[in-house]
Structures are given as structure tokens and as C-alpha cells.
Motif scaffolding. Structure first.
Motif, PDB file in Angstrom:
ATOM      1  N   ASN A 263       3.280   3.941  14.838  1.00  0.00           N
ATOM      2  CA  ASN A 263       3.586   2.854  13.898  1.00  0.00           C
ATOM      3  C   ASN A 263       2.328   2.259  13.269  1.00  0.00           C
ATOM      4  N   MET A 264       1.255   3.022  13.225  1.00  0.00           N
ATOM      5  CA  MET A 264      -0.020   2.558  12.666  1.00  0.00           C
ATOM      6  C   MET A 264       0.145   2.226  11.185  1.00  0.00           C
ATOM      7  N   LYS A 265      -0.406   1.074  10.763  1.00  0.00           N
ATOM      8  CA  LYS A 265      -0.314   0.634   9.374  1.00  0.00           C
ATOM      9  C   LYS A 265      -1.651   0.656   8.645  1.00  0.00           C
ATOM     10  N   GLY A 266      -2.752   0.537   9.381  1.00  0.00           N
ATOM     11  CA  GLY A 266      -4.073   0.521   8.776  1.00  0.00           C
ATOM     12  C   GLY A 266      -5.155   0.605   9.825  1.00  0.00           C
ATOM     13  N   GLY A 267      -6.412   0.542   9.375  1.00  0.00           N
ATOM     14  CA  GLY A 267      -7.533   0.645  10.286  1.00  0.00           C
ATOM     15  C   GLY A 267      -7.940   2.089  10.526  1.00  0.00           C
ATOM     16  N   THR A 268      -8.924   2.262  11.411  1.00  0.00           N
ATOM     17  CA  THR A 268      -9.470   3.585  11.714  1.00  0.00           C
ATOM     18  C   THR A 268      -9.593   3.750  13.217  1.00  0.00           C
ATOM     19  N   ALA A 269      -9.053   4.848  13.728  1.00  0.00           N
ATOM     20  CA  ALA A 269      -9.108   5.130  15.163  1.00  0.00           C
ATOM     21  C   ALA A 269      -9.764   6.481  15.411  1.00  0.00           C
ATOM     22  N   TYR A 270     -10.662   6.532  16.398  1.00  0.00           N
ATOM     23  CA  TYR A 270     -11.355   7.759  16.785  1.00  0.00           C
ATOM     24  C   TYR A 270     -11.034   8.061  18.245  1.00  0.00           C
ATOM     25  N   PHE A 271     -10.537   9.273  18.507  1.00  0.00           N
ATOM     26  CA  PHE A 271     -10.261   9.697  19.871  1.00  0.00           C
ATOM     27  C   PHE A 271     -11.101  10.943  20.157  1.00  0.00           C
ATOM     28  N   PHE A 272     -12.191  10.741  20.903  1.00  0.00           N
ATOM     29  CA  PHE A 272     -13.138  11.822  21.173  1.00  0.00           C
ATOM     30  C   PHE A 272     -12.720  12.672  22.363  1.00  0.00           C
ATOM     31  N   GLY A 273     -11.696  12.232  23.088  1.00  0.00           N
ATOM     32  CA  GLY A 273     -11.106  13.034  24.145  1.00  0.00           C
ATOM     33  C   GLY A 273      -9.795  13.627  23.665  1.00  0.00           C
ATOM     34  N   LYS A 274      -8.859  13.785  24.571  1.00  0.00           N
ATOM     35  CA  LYS A 274      -7.578  14.399  24.225  1.00  0.00           C
ATOM     36  C   LYS A 274      -6.480  13.353  24.080  1.00  0.00           C
ATOM     37  N   VAL A 275      -5.685  13.490  23.020  1.00  0.00           N
ATOM     38  CA  VAL A 275      -4.499  12.667  22.838  1.00  0.00           C
ATOM     39  C   VAL A 275      -3.288  13.465  23.310  1.00  0.00           C
ATOM     40  N   ASN A 276      -2.679  13.015  24.377  1.00  0.00           N
ATOM     41  CA  ASN A 276      -1.484  13.673  24.901  1.00  0.00           C
ATOM     42  C   ASN A 276      -0.228  13.080  24.263  1.00  0.00           C
ATOM     43  N   GLU A 277       0.772  13.914  24.082  1.00  0.00           N
ATOM     44  CA  GLU A 277       2.049  13.479  23.500  1.00  0.00           C
ATOM     45  C   GLU A 277       1.837  12.767  22.168  1.00  0.00           C
ATOM     46  N   MET A 278       1.075  13.394  21.310  1.00  0.00           N
ATOM     47  CA  MET A 278       0.771  12.793  20.015  1.00  0.00           C
ATOM     48  C   MET A 278       2.029  12.686  19.154  1.00  0.00           C
ATOM     49  N   HIS A 279       2.111  11.603  18.406  1.00  0.00           N
ATOM     50  CA  HIS A 279       3.241  11.413  17.505  1.00  0.00           C
ATOM     51  C   HIS A 279       3.174  12.437  16.368  1.00  0.00           C
ATOM     52  N   PRO A 280       4.308  13.019  15.984  1.00  0.00           N
ATOM     53  CA  PRO A 280       4.320  14.024  14.911  1.00  0.00           C
ATOM     54  C   PRO A 280       4.354  13.411  13.518  1.00  0.00           C
ATOM     55  N   THR A 281       4.319  12.088  13.418  1.00  0.00           N
ATOM     56  CA  THR A 281       4.509  11.414  12.133  1.00  0.00           C
ATOM     57  C   THR A 281       3.194  11.029  11.465  1.00  0.00           C
ATOM     58  N   PHE A 282       2.150  11.841  11.680  1.00  0.00           N
ATOM     59  CA  PHE A 282       0.878  11.669  10.984  1.00  0.00           C
ATOM     60  C   PHE A 282       0.629  12.900  10.118  1.00  0.00           C
ATOM     61  N   ARG A 283       0.098  12.671   8.940  1.00  0.00           N
ATOM     62  CA  ARG A 283      -0.162  13.751   7.995  1.00  0.00           C
ATOM     63  C   ARG A 283      -1.509  14.401   8.297  1.00  0.00           C
ATOM     64  N   ASP A 284      -1.509  15.696   8.512  1.00  0.00           N
ATOM     65  CA  ASP A 284      -2.725  16.453   8.808  1.00  0.00           C
ATOM     66  C   ASP A 284      -3.515  16.646   7.515  1.00  0.00           C
TER      67      ASP A 284
END
Length: 257
Positions: free
Chosen positions: A202-223
């Protein structure tokens, strides 16, 4: 520089939580702190009856005051609430809601912090050398904005809902986070160097960096392809498109449900 060492006196029930929002540098410019009180459970206690206090040096403003919390401090809640200047050093662990709404100054925690560390903080800096509990840098229950400014850095791990409703400032987690990291993020910067689960839904704005692994990632982000971030090739996503979000999500490694 005025250094005020504050040590809780021995208690019959050391596990009973203590509401100590009065412990901020601004309160120690003069002797008026002796009129303060804390709540031990449902009983109001005189500040000086509850703590041993040692004072060294002088201060011309609250920026020149450092409070050093020593001894058994893990049940002290709301330390640094509305803090605007100066420094608080916690030699061990600290209880819930440390740094609520703080707008300036520095809080340094040498041990672990309980839940809601930096809750809705506006400015200043919090550095926790240990682990932090659930809702680190988030809003309180029912609040739609979490941390809004400043820097919150945790050298260890955090629990669930870290950076929930993040609305400004920067959160840096050197370890791993629990579930729902960055959920409902609105603005600001989030950096996580370890693993997490279900990041930034449900992210609306901002910037997030994940330098490790994201498990169970949401499929609702545009690659959006790959990008170089500080010499690391990261997967770049935008979204959460399920909520017409315009956030930026950088992930080193991920897997879907």
C-alpha cells in the motif's frame, strides 16, 4: 556542559512499567526538576524519590545538557517524549515509546529498545545499538502518519510494522525487520540491510531500499528494470500500483508468495 546521571532506585517490583515522559534535557536547566513526578503503574511517585540524581557542570541552554540513564531502565517508558534539544544516553535497555514526537537533539541507546521507538518523531536523531521492537518509527494505533522527520538508526533487528505510515525523515535498519515493513509508507527514506517480509504494501510515496532479501513480496509493484545503487545492482519497482502509489522501491533480492 551539564551532565545529569539518572539512576532508578531499587524497587520491590522492578518489572512494573514506569511512565517517565518528564525525562528530557529541557527539564534540567535548573532545580525545578525536583518538582517532577513519574507514574509507577497506577501510583504517582516523586521524581527524586524514584531516582538517584548526580549533576556535574553548567549549561546555558538545553542544548548543553546530557542526561545519562543508568541502572535498570528497561521498564522506563516515554523517555525523551517531545524532546527538542540536548542529548539522552541510555546505558542499557529502554522501554516503549522512547523518543515520542521528539523534534531535536540526540537519543543514543546502548542496548535494546522496546516497541514504538521514535514514534511519530519530527526531528533529531535516535541511534539504537541493539534491537528495536515492533512499530519502530511508526504511528500509534489509529494514526495515519508515522515518523515525519529526523533520523532513526538501529544497528540490530526490528520487529513487525517498522516504518508503518512513514511520512518523512530517514529510517536505517542494519539488521533484519519483521512482517509488513514500510506498510502504508507515504514519504521519507527507508533503508534495510537485512531481510524482511511483505515490504511496503500500500505504498503511496517515498523511497525504500532493501539490500537484503524481501520475502513474500507484494506482486502489485511495477518492475522498472535494474539500477545501480552505491555500486550494487538493484531491482527497481514503482507503486504500490494497487493504490495508485508513486513510491520507489529498490530490492537486492526477492521472492513472491
Amino acid at each position: 556542559m551539564r551532565v545529569v546521571k539518572i539512576t532508578p532506585k531499587p524497587r520491590k517490583n522492578p518489572n512494573l512499567p514506569v511512565e517517565a515522559e518528564s525525562v528530557i534535557p529541557e527539564r534540567f536547566m535548573d532545580e525545578s526538576f525536583r518538582d517532577l513526578s513519574v507514574w509507577e503503574g497506577n501510583k504517582e511517585r516523586s521524581f527524586c524519590d524514584f531516582f538517584d540524581i548526580e549533576i556535574a557542570g553548567e549549561a546555558s541552554s538545553s542544548e548543553d545538557i546530557e542526561l545519562v540513564l543508568a541502572g535498570e531502565t528497561r521498564t522506563l517508558k516515554r523517555i525523551g517524549e517531545y524532546m527538542a534539544a540536548g542529548k539522552i544516553t541510555v546505558e542499557g535497555d529502554i522501554g516503549m515509546h522512547c523518543g515520542n514526537f521528539m523534534s531535536g537533539g540526540i537519543i543514543e541507546i546502548m542496548g535494546d529498545a522496546d516497541g514504538w521507538l521514535g514514534r511519530e518523531m519530527r526531528g533529531g536523531r535516535i541511534l539504537c545499538h541493539g534491537n528495536a521492537g515492533h512499530y519502530c518509527g511508526s504511528g500509534y494505533r489509529g494514526e495515519k502518519r508515522g515518523m515525519r522527520g529526523g533520523v532513526l538508526e538501529v544497528m540490530g533487528d526490528t520487529g513487525d510494522f517498522c516504518a508503518e505510515f512513514l511520512a518523512g525523515g530517514e529510517i536505517i535498519i542494519h539488521g533484519s525487520c519483521g512482517d509488513m515493513t514500510g506498510v502504508d509508507m507515504r514519504d521519507g527514506i527507508l533503508k534495510v540491510y537485512g531481510e524482511c517480509r511483505r515490504a511496503c504494501g500500500n505504498m503511496k510515496g517515498g523511497t525504500a531500499y532493501f539490500f537484503g532479501k524481501v520475502n513474500e513480496m507484494h506482486p502489485t509493484f511495477r518492475d522498472e528494470g535494474e539500477k545501480d545503487v552505491d555500486g550494487k545492482i538493484m531491482h527497481y519497482f514503482t507503486g504500490d500500483v494497487a493504490n495508485r502509489g508513486k513510491g520507489s522501491l529498490y530490492v537486492k533480492e526477492y521472492e513472491y508468495y
